[in-house]
Every structure is written in C-alpha cells, then in structure tokens.
Design an enzyme around this catalytic site. Structure first.
Site, PDB file in Angstrom:
ATOM      1  CB  SER A 238      33.758  40.997  48.081  1.00 51.15           C
ATOM      2  OG  SER A 238      34.231  41.206  49.027  1.00 51.15           O
ATOM      3  CE  LYS A 239      37.527  38.748  41.852  1.00 53.56           C
ATOM      4  NZ  LYS A 239      37.687  40.055  40.991  1.00 53.56           N
TER       5      LYS A 239
END
Ligand code: GLU
Length: 465
Positions: A238-239
């Site tokens: 994820s980010k």
C-alpha cells in the site's frame, strides 16, 4: 487468432496500481502468447466511487506500459439494460426471488446468529414466499444448496467450497442497480471470456460466480487467481510502503520495460532468467508457472533492472524521456550541449531518469557553488596552479574527442609531475560543482572546450579571490 479470450477489469476508483498492472500484464502475455484476445473492461457500476480521472489514469498507465488491448475499453455502466434483462430471466425461471427483508431485520438476525454461534448467513425468509408485497425489495439469487462448488484454479490448484456456506447473493439492490458479482458474470459470459485471471482477493467470489454461470446456462471459464503483492513488512502493498501507482514510477524515472520486467518476475519465474524483453516474456510466459504464494515488492531489484535498461538503452530515446525530468528542474536544453551526447556520459551510472537528470543539470548551468569539502582536500595554491595550467593547455589544444582530451590530461599530469586525481578532481569540481561526474574527457567533450575553459577560469578566480 486462438480462441483464448482474457480481460483486465479494473474498477476506476483510483490510479493503476502496480498489482493491477501485473494482473493486466499476465492477461496480456497469455493473449499475446496464444494469439488470443485481450479485452479491457472498466468496472464502473459503483457510480459513487468511479471517476473519469481514474479511468484516464488507468488508460494512461496501460498505454505507458505498452499493454495494448484488442477490444474495449468497455464500460459496465453502458450495460445496465443487459444486467436487468438477466435478472429478469433468473426471476422468471424461479432461480432468483424478491426479498423484502429490511436492513434492520437482517441485522437483528445476523446478531442473533452470531450470538448463537451460527454463520451469519441469509436465513431464507423470503426464499419461498409466493405473495408480492408493495414494498422495496432486493433480488436474491437462489443459491443451490448441498454438495460443493469446486474449480481447478490454474495457479492455486483445486479449490472447493461447501455450497451450504454460500449465501443467497443479492444480485439487484433496492434501487434497481445490479451488484458487482452479477455484472462480472454477465460480462464475462457475454464477452466469451475463456480465462479469468485476477487478484486472489476475488477467490471467495468465484464459487458464487460459478453458481451464477450455471444458473444462467453459460459455460464456466477457467480461473487463475494471482497472489497478492506485499510490502517489505509482509503486509499488502500500500501507499505506506512507497509508490504504488504505475504513473508514479514513470515520474520517478523508471522505464516501462524495467517495470514490466520487474512485474513479470514478481511471482513468476523461468529458470534463473532475470532479464526479459517484451518478446521473450511473451515467448516464455506460462500461467502455470506463477507461484502460489504472495511476493514481496523489492525496490532494489527494480532499481537494478532499471539501471540495466538505462545502461543498454538507446541514447536518443533516453534523451527524449529525460526531457520532462529536466524541465521539472527548470533546466532548458536549448542553449547547451547536445542532450544525446550528455546522456551517453550518464547512462553507465544512473539508476533512474530522475538521477540522470540530477546529474545532467551541470551540463546546462555552470556551478553556482562548489563542493567545499571536496575543494578543501586540496591546497589553495595547488588548485590555483592546476586551474591556470589546465585552462591554458585546454585553450591551446586541438583535442576534441573524449579520448584525445583524456590523453591531454595525462600529458598535463606527466609534464607537471602530478597524479591524475590531483588534476581530475579539481577540474571535475570546477566543471560540475562536485565530484560525482563522468570522466573528465567525456565532460569536456560534451561541454565543449570553450565552455570548459570558461568554467575553469571561474573556479580559478574563486580560489584566488
Ligand atoms: N473490478 C475488479 C477489481 O478491480 C476485478 C474483478 C475481476 O477481475 O473479476 O478488483
């Protein structure tokens, strides 16, 4: 063309994620390898969350990677009448029914089931009712009970679910819109998809979808569920692990062929091979060789591949790709050395185009200041003499090629009893501001002798001021 038909079916609720890009790549490879058809379908039935910007970002990511599609993009939002028609079919055949249970009722029953240790499954209240109420309703699929729903996943092997665990799925909401699992089945069937390759977060949807295919009399496609990509801490990528958008990688200076090569190896292998051109990937790809377990995203390996493709890349193309990275630094190449020549001197050492741009800046603007720590390693008197001798010798020389210039610097060293670093480093600082620059001969050749002499004289003035 072979009969194989595959699709990539992103939901346009964000940019193209590297995980999505890998799924797209596997689909594309299978289609290209077998001479089949690769279809792009935008799953935008969630009107609230789907945006035009996301569609554009996804298409841009696909195009940048060169994952060209043969049919589409198709938009699910264009197909509402088609879904309605198939809901009707199931209702008419008694394979679906209207359910009038309210959200509150369902919640209360779910709570009770949980309390009693039962699975929170729809209890079938409306399954067999024959009366029609004048009240809001959803349409539920009458999921066949008993036995199991099984399929042979091309990656994960045989997967079976007890049918009794599968709920009577809602296929149409109270507002008349169809639900996700239903649309996917109708589209895959109508588009005659033969092989569904998608992320393994969809494994639990597959048995429900298989029941729908069967109820509608459609052939069931093959399935291949691709394991997730994880971050270094083994949590889903994820980010917070860094960039996950394909376009962000472009902007960070990665080449599309490097990202593709990285993604194809993420979960798939072919012996010990690491480097795959597009054609080699197509030739060697086999969905059966995709691993069953999740893969960890490794930026160092991506950097290594990117450095490889930069090193071996065509300098003219790299120069074109480098331009936006230079303009974002306010660098114009119009009044400076030939960018292709500059690129050739930087290809060996750059891991990304961003890095290359950073290192190319000095070619287009003379150093505004010097690396003081690097300068301080030399005696001021020595610097003054070196700058003056080098500037004079360069100005008087006819040397033009990098090799000739390197020879000239050697000569200067011999003539003055200097070692190469005693001349090379100070000159590099004068020309580029620091010591992280290509070979001296290369720099002077690209800058041109005149500009090099000017910079060396400026440095001379600086150290003697
Ligand atoms: N639209 C789904 C997603 O973006 C993909 C569904 C599928 O491939 O079946 O996760």
């Amino acid at each position: 063309m072979s009969a194989i038909r595959v699709r990539f079916a992103p939901s346009p609720t964000g940019y193209l994620h590297v995980g999505g890009a890998r799924t797209a790549l596997f689909n594309w490879l299978l289609a290209r390898k077998q001479g089949g058809t690769f279809i792009l379908r935008i799953e935008d039935t969630d009107v609230e969350r789907s945006t035009k910007e996301s569609v554009d970002a996804i298409l841009q990511g696909m195009e940048w990677l060169g994952l060209d599609w043969d049919e589409g993009p198709f938009y699910q939002s264009d197909n509402f009448p088609l879904y309605k028609e198939h809901v009707r079919k199931l209702l008419d055949a008694g394979k679906a029914y209207k359910c009038y249970c309210t959200a509150e009722e369902l919640e209360a029953r779910r709570d009770l089931a949980m309390k009693e240790g039962r699975k929170p499954k729809y209890d079938g209240t409306c399954r067999d009712r024959i009366d029609q109420l004048d009240a809001p309703f959803v349409v539920r699929f009458r999921a066949p009970q008993g036995g199991e729903v099984a399929f042979d996943d091309l990656i994960k092997g045989r997967i079976a679910f007890p049918a009794d665990e599968l709920d009577d799925l809602i296929i149409q909401r109270t507002d008349g819109t169809p639900t996700y699992n239903f649309c996917v089945v109708i589209d895959d069937a109508i588009m005659k998809i033969t092989t569904v390759i998608r992320g393994d977060d969809h494994v639990n949807n597959t048995p429900r979808q298989i029941q729908l295919y069967q109820a509608l009399g459609f052939p069931v496609p093959q399935f291949a569920h691709v394991p997730m990509i994880l971050g270094s801490d083994k949590a889903r990528l994820s980010k917070r692990h860094g960039a996950t958008s394909v376009i962000a990688y472009r902007d960070m200076g990665y080449l599309p062929e490097a990202l593709l090569n990285y993604l194809v190896r993420l979960g798939w292998s072919h012996g010990d091979d690491e480097i795959f051109s597009r054609d080699e990937m197509i030739q060697k790809f086999d969905i059966g060789n995709v691993g069953r377990s999740a893969s960890v995203f490794n930026t160092e390996k991506l950097n290594w591949l990117n450095a490889h493709y930069i090193k071996s890349g065509d300098p003219e193309r790299l120069a074109d790709l480098l331009l936006p990275h230079l303009s974002s630094r306010g660098v114009s190449t119009l009044n400076g050395p030939d960018l292709v020549a500059a690129v050739k001197t930087l290809q060996e050492r750059a891991q990304t185009l961003e890095e290359m741009a950073e290192r190319a800046v000095f070619y287009y603007s003379a150093p505004a200041d010097y690396d003081q720590a690097a300068l301080a390693k030399f005696d001021k008197g020595h610097l003054a003499t070196v700058y003056s001798v080098v500037a004079d010798r360069l100005a008087a020389s006819a040397a033009a090629s990098a090799a000739e210039l390197d020879a000239l610097f050697k000569e200067i060293c011999t003539d003055n009893g200097w070692k190469m670093p005693q001349v090379g480093q100070p000159t590099r600082i004068a020309l580029s501001g620091g010591t992280q620059a290509p070979g001296i001969g290369e720099i002077v050749q690209v800058l041109g002798v005149e500009e090099a002499v000017r910079r060396i004289r400026t440095a001379h003035a600086f150290v003697t001021a």
